[in-house]
Design a protein around this motif. Sequence first.
Motif, PDB file in Angstrom:
ATOM      1  N   GLY A  61      35.078   4.727  18.081  1.00  0.00           N
ATOM      2  CA  GLY A  61      35.974   4.228  19.119  1.00  0.00           C
ATOM      3  C   GLY A  61      37.187   5.099  19.380  1.00  0.00           C
ATOM      4  N   GLU A  62      37.251   6.254  18.741  1.00  0.00           N
ATOM      5  CA  GLU A  62      38.372   7.165  18.963  1.00  0.00           C
ATOM      6  C   GLU A  62      38.120   7.987  20.218  1.00  0.00           C
ATOM      7  OE1 GLU A  62      39.443   9.479  15.547  1.00  0.00           O
ATOM      8  OE2 GLU A  62      39.028   7.796  14.195  1.00  0.00           O
ATOM      9  N   THR A  63      39.187   8.210  20.980  1.00  0.00           N
ATOM     10  CA  THR A  63      39.083   8.940  22.242  1.00  0.00           C
ATOM     11  C   THR A  63      39.724  10.313  22.101  1.00  0.00           C
ATOM     12  OG1 THR A  63      39.195   6.851  23.429  1.00  0.00           O
ATOM     13  CG2 THR A  63      39.610   8.826  24.704  1.00  0.00           C
ATOM     14  N   ARG A  64      39.088  11.293  22.739  1.00  0.00           N
ATOM     15  CA  ARG A  64      39.623  12.660  22.757  1.00  0.00           C
ATOM     16  C   ARG A  64      39.251  13.308  24.076  1.00  0.00           C
ATOM     17  NH1 ARG A  64      36.161  16.246  18.550  1.00  0.00           N
ATOM     18  NH2 ARG A  64      37.599  17.807  19.285  1.00  0.00           N
ATOM     19  N   PRO A  65      40.033  14.293  24.516  1.00  0.00           N
ATOM     20  CA  PRO A  65      39.687  14.992  25.763  1.00  0.00           C
ATOM     21  C   PRO A  65      38.518  15.950  25.542  1.00  0.00           C
ATOM     22  CG  PRO A  65      41.703  15.888  24.822  1.00  0.00           C
ATOM     23  CD  PRO A  65      41.308  14.728  23.965  1.00  0.00           C
ATOM     24  N   SER A  66      37.661  16.070  26.543  1.00  0.00           N
ATOM     25  CA  SER A  66      36.495  16.943  26.413  1.00  0.00           C
ATOM     26  C   SER A  66      36.893  18.409  26.309  1.00  0.00           C
ATOM     27  CB  SER A  66      35.537  16.738  27.579  1.00  0.00           C
ATOM     28  OG  SER A  66      36.159  17.094  28.801  1.00  0.00           O
ATOM     29  N   GLY A  67      37.997  18.780  26.925  1.00  0.00           N
ATOM     30  CA  GLY A  67      38.435  20.173  26.856  1.00  0.00           C
ATOM     31  C   GLY A  67      38.647  20.639  25.429  1.00  0.00           C
ATOM     32  N   ALA A  68      39.217  19.773  24.596  1.00  0.00           N
ATOM     33  CA  ALA A  68      39.446  20.123  23.197  1.00  0.00           C
ATOM     34  C   ALA A  68      38.133  20.286  22.447  1.00  0.00           C
ATOM     35  CB  ALA A  68      40.304  19.056  22.521  1.00  0.00           C
ATOM     36  N   LEU A  69      37.134  19.510  22.813  1.00  0.00           N
ATOM     37  CA  LEU A  69      35.828  19.613  22.160  1.00  0.00           C
ATOM     38  C   LEU A  69      35.099  20.884  22.568  1.00  0.00           C
ATOM     39  CD1 LEU A  69      33.489  18.268  20.491  1.00  0.00           C
ATOM     40  CD2 LEU A  69      32.694  17.374  22.688  1.00  0.00           C
ATOM     41  N   PHE A  70      35.054  21.172  23.864  1.00  0.00           N
ATOM     42  CA  PHE A  70      34.293  22.315  24.356  1.00  0.00           C
ATOM     43  C   PHE A  70      34.951  23.647  24.052  1.00  0.00           C
ATOM     44  CE2 PHE A  70      32.669  19.192  27.696  1.00  0.00           C
ATOM     45  CZ  PHE A  70      31.539  18.903  26.957  1.00  0.00           C
ATOM     46  N   GLU A  71      36.244  23.646  23.765  1.00  0.00           N
ATOM     47  CA  GLU A  71      36.941  24.902  23.536  1.00  0.00           C
ATOM     48  C   GLU A  71      36.977  25.316  22.076  1.00  0.00           C
ATOM     49  OE1 GLU A  71      40.693  24.531  25.487  1.00  0.00           O
ATOM     50  OE2 GLU A  71      39.786  24.679  27.475  1.00  0.00           O
ATOM     51  N   GLN A  72      36.149  24.726  21.251  1.00  0.00           N
ATOM     52  CA  GLN A  72      36.141  25.098  19.842  1.00  0.00           C
ATOM     53  C   GLN A  72      34.997  26.044  19.507  1.00  0.00           C
ATOM     54  OE1 GLN A  72      35.933  21.462  17.684  1.00  0.00           O
ATOM     55  NE2 GLN A  72      37.937  20.768  18.327  1.00  0.00           N
ATOM     56  N   LYS A  73      33.814  25.750  20.031  1.00  0.00           N
ATOM     57  CA  LYS A  73      32.616  26.483  19.652  1.00  0.00           C
ATOM     58  C   LYS A  73      31.713  26.638  20.869  1.00  0.00           C
ATOM     59  CE  LYS A  73      32.533  24.445  15.060  1.00  0.00           C
ATOM     60  NZ  LYS A  73      31.719  23.781  14.057  1.00  0.00           N
ATOM     61  N   TRP A  74      30.647  27.389  20.694  1.00  0.00           N
ATOM     62  CA  TRP A  74      29.585  27.405  21.681  1.00  0.00           C
ATOM     63  C   TRP A  74      28.942  26.030  21.625  1.00  0.00           C
ATOM     64  CZ3 TRP A  74      28.584  31.222  25.108  1.00  0.00           C
ATOM     65  CH2 TRP A  74      29.223  32.439  24.894  1.00  0.00           C
ATOM     66  N   THR A  75      28.671  25.441  22.774  1.00  0.00           N
ATOM     67  CA  THR A  75      28.166  24.073  22.806  1.00  0.00           C
ATOM     68  C   THR A  75      26.813  24.018  23.501  1.00  0.00           C
ATOM     69  OG1 THR A  75      30.430  23.220  22.909  1.00  0.00           O
ATOM     70  CG2 THR A  75      28.669  21.717  23.555  1.00  0.00           C
ATOM     71  N   ILE A  76      25.849  23.435  22.796  1.00  0.00           N
ATOM     72  CA  ILE A  76      24.565  23.093  23.402  1.00  0.00           C
ATOM     73  C   ILE A  76      24.725  21.634  23.823  1.00  0.00           C
ATOM     74  CG2 ILE A  76      22.106  22.808  23.039  1.00  0.00           C
ATOM     75  CD1 ILE A  76      22.304  25.032  20.895  1.00  0.00           C
ATOM     76  N   LEU A  77      24.816  21.423  25.114  1.00  0.00           N
ATOM     77  CA  LEU A  77      25.174  20.118  25.672  1.00  0.00           C
ATOM     78  C   LEU A  77      23.981  19.466  26.335  1.00  0.00           C
ATOM     79  CD1 LEU A  77      27.400  18.063  26.602  1.00  0.00           C
ATOM     80  CD2 LEU A  77      27.671  19.508  28.628  1.00  0.00           C
ATOM     81  N   GLN A  78      23.860  18.158  26.108  1.00  0.00           N
ATOM     82  CA  GLN A  78      22.882  17.350  26.826  1.00  0.00           C
ATOM     83  C   GLN A  78      23.610  16.137  27.379  1.00  0.00           C
ATOM     84  OE1 GLN A  78      19.660  18.059  23.563  1.00  0.00           O
ATOM     85  NE2 GLN A  78      18.771  16.949  25.287  1.00  0.00           N
ATOM     86  N   VAL A  79      23.175  15.700  28.552  1.00  0.00           N
ATOM     87  CA  VAL A  79      23.774  14.558  29.220  1.00  0.00           C
ATOM     88  C   VAL A  79      22.672  13.536  29.474  1.00  0.00           C
ATOM     89  CG1 VAL A  79      25.046  13.785  31.258  1.00  0.00           C
ATOM     90  CG2 VAL A  79      25.523  16.034  30.276  1.00  0.00           C
ATOM     91  N   ALA A  80      22.900  12.301  29.021  1.00  0.00           N
ATOM     92  CA  ALA A  80      21.913  11.226  29.174  1.00  0.00           C
ATOM     93  C   ALA A  80      22.601  10.028  29.817  1.00  0.00           C
ATOM     94  CB  ALA A  80      21.325  10.854  27.830  1.00  0.00           C
ATOM     95  N   PRO A  81      22.604   9.959  31.156  1.00  0.00           N
ATOM     96  CA  PRO A  81      23.336   8.893  31.837  1.00  0.00           C
ATOM     97  C   PRO A  81      22.886   7.480  31.478  1.00  0.00           C
ATOM     98  CG  PRO A  81      22.641  10.572  33.391  1.00  0.00           C
ATOM     99  CD  PRO A  81      22.013  10.891  32.084  1.00  0.00           C
ATOM    100  N   ASP A  82      21.612   7.252  31.333  1.00  0.00           N
ATOM    101  CA  ASP A  82      21.123   5.901  31.054  1.00  0.00           C
ATOM    102  C   ASP A  82      20.545   5.790  29.660  1.00  0.00           C
ATOM    103  OD1 ASP A  82      21.785   4.983  33.643  1.00  0.00           O
ATOM    104  OD2 ASP A  82      19.986   5.961  34.430  1.00  0.00           O
ATOM    105  N   GLY A  83      21.094   6.498  28.717  1.00  0.00           N
ATOM    106  CA  GLY A  83      20.553   6.510  27.370  1.00  0.00           C
ATOM    107  C   GLY A  83      19.575   7.656  27.211  1.00  0.00           C
ATOM    108  N   CYS A  84      19.223   7.920  25.985  1.00  0.00           N
ATOM    109  CA  CYS A  84      18.372   9.064  25.682  1.00  0.00           C
ATOM    110  C   CYS A  84      16.908   8.653  25.737  1.00  0.00           C
ATOM    111  CB  CYS A  84      18.746   9.617  24.308  1.00  0.00           C
ATOM    112  SG  CYS A  84      18.282  11.320  24.058  1.00  0.00           S
ATOM    113  N   GLY A  85      16.203   9.086  26.779  1.00  0.00           N
ATOM    114  CA  GLY A  85      14.777   8.807  26.947  1.00  0.00           C
ATOM    115  C   GLY A  85      13.922   9.815  26.198  1.00  0.00           C
ATOM    116  N   GLU A  86      12.638   9.825  26.499  1.00  0.00           N
ATOM    117  CA  GLU A  86      11.690  10.686  25.791  1.00  0.00           C
ATOM    118  C   GLU A  86      11.996  12.176  25.997  1.00  0.00           C
ATOM    119  OE1 GLU A  86       8.986  11.559  23.092  1.00  0.00           O
ATOM    120  OE2 GLU A  86       9.547   9.508  23.608  1.00  0.00           O
ATOM    121  N   ALA A  87      12.306  12.585  27.231  1.00  0.00           N
ATOM    122  CA  ALA A  87      12.625  14.005  27.490  1.00  0.00           C
ATOM    123  C   ALA A  87      13.887  14.413  26.738  1.00  0.00           C
ATOM    124  CB  ALA A  87      12.785  14.241  28.987  1.00  0.00           C
TER     125      ALA A  87
END
Length: 191
Positions: A61-87
């Motif tokens: 439940g802790e909140t943080r800005p995404s900029g601080a997260l993405f600016e630390q390391k190389w990020t392999i990012l995935q986005v799952a708007p309606d939850g994580c399906g099979e793909a």
Amino acid sequence: MKTQTRARLKLVGVFMIFVGPLALAYLLYYGLSYGGAGTNGGELVDPAMRLPDIALTDAQGETRPSGALFEQKWTILQVAPDGCGEACIQSLEETRQIRALLHRRAARVQRVLLTDIDSAHPQIERQPDLAIYRAPLAPIDEIFESQGATAPGMIYLVDPLGNWMLYYPPGGDGGALFKDVKHLLKLSHIG
């Protein structure tokens, strides 16, 4: 005739002694280190696009800005708007294996899953190196849609400055992502 041929051979030999090492050094430095244009395996975002700063909420439940997260390391990012399906699950498994193959360089790469709902899936919980955040995805989706990169299971590569650089369609073998990440880690001094 023999003296003329011998003189030419001497001239070629002297030329090779002085120019040969320079040509070899140039080839090794520029030819093998940088690989030339068009060597990326993913779809290049040109120019790279800065991801918007949004509020991310972790499992505690802790909140943080995404900029601080993405600016630390190389990020392999995935986005799952309606939850994580099979793909999405398949892509997560693939990225977990890719990160493991990086060995000592794996510490410079993080895996992040963004979703807008609370989604618990047994296969996601078995991935301790995956950071999962709930977030409003509309601002990020707009950027991905502008490049036609919004299929379920899509993988995005974000540099340590928060710029989206490459994306990989779902269903790939993972070799392209591994090759690109390994190459970028070799050349980059950030992240």
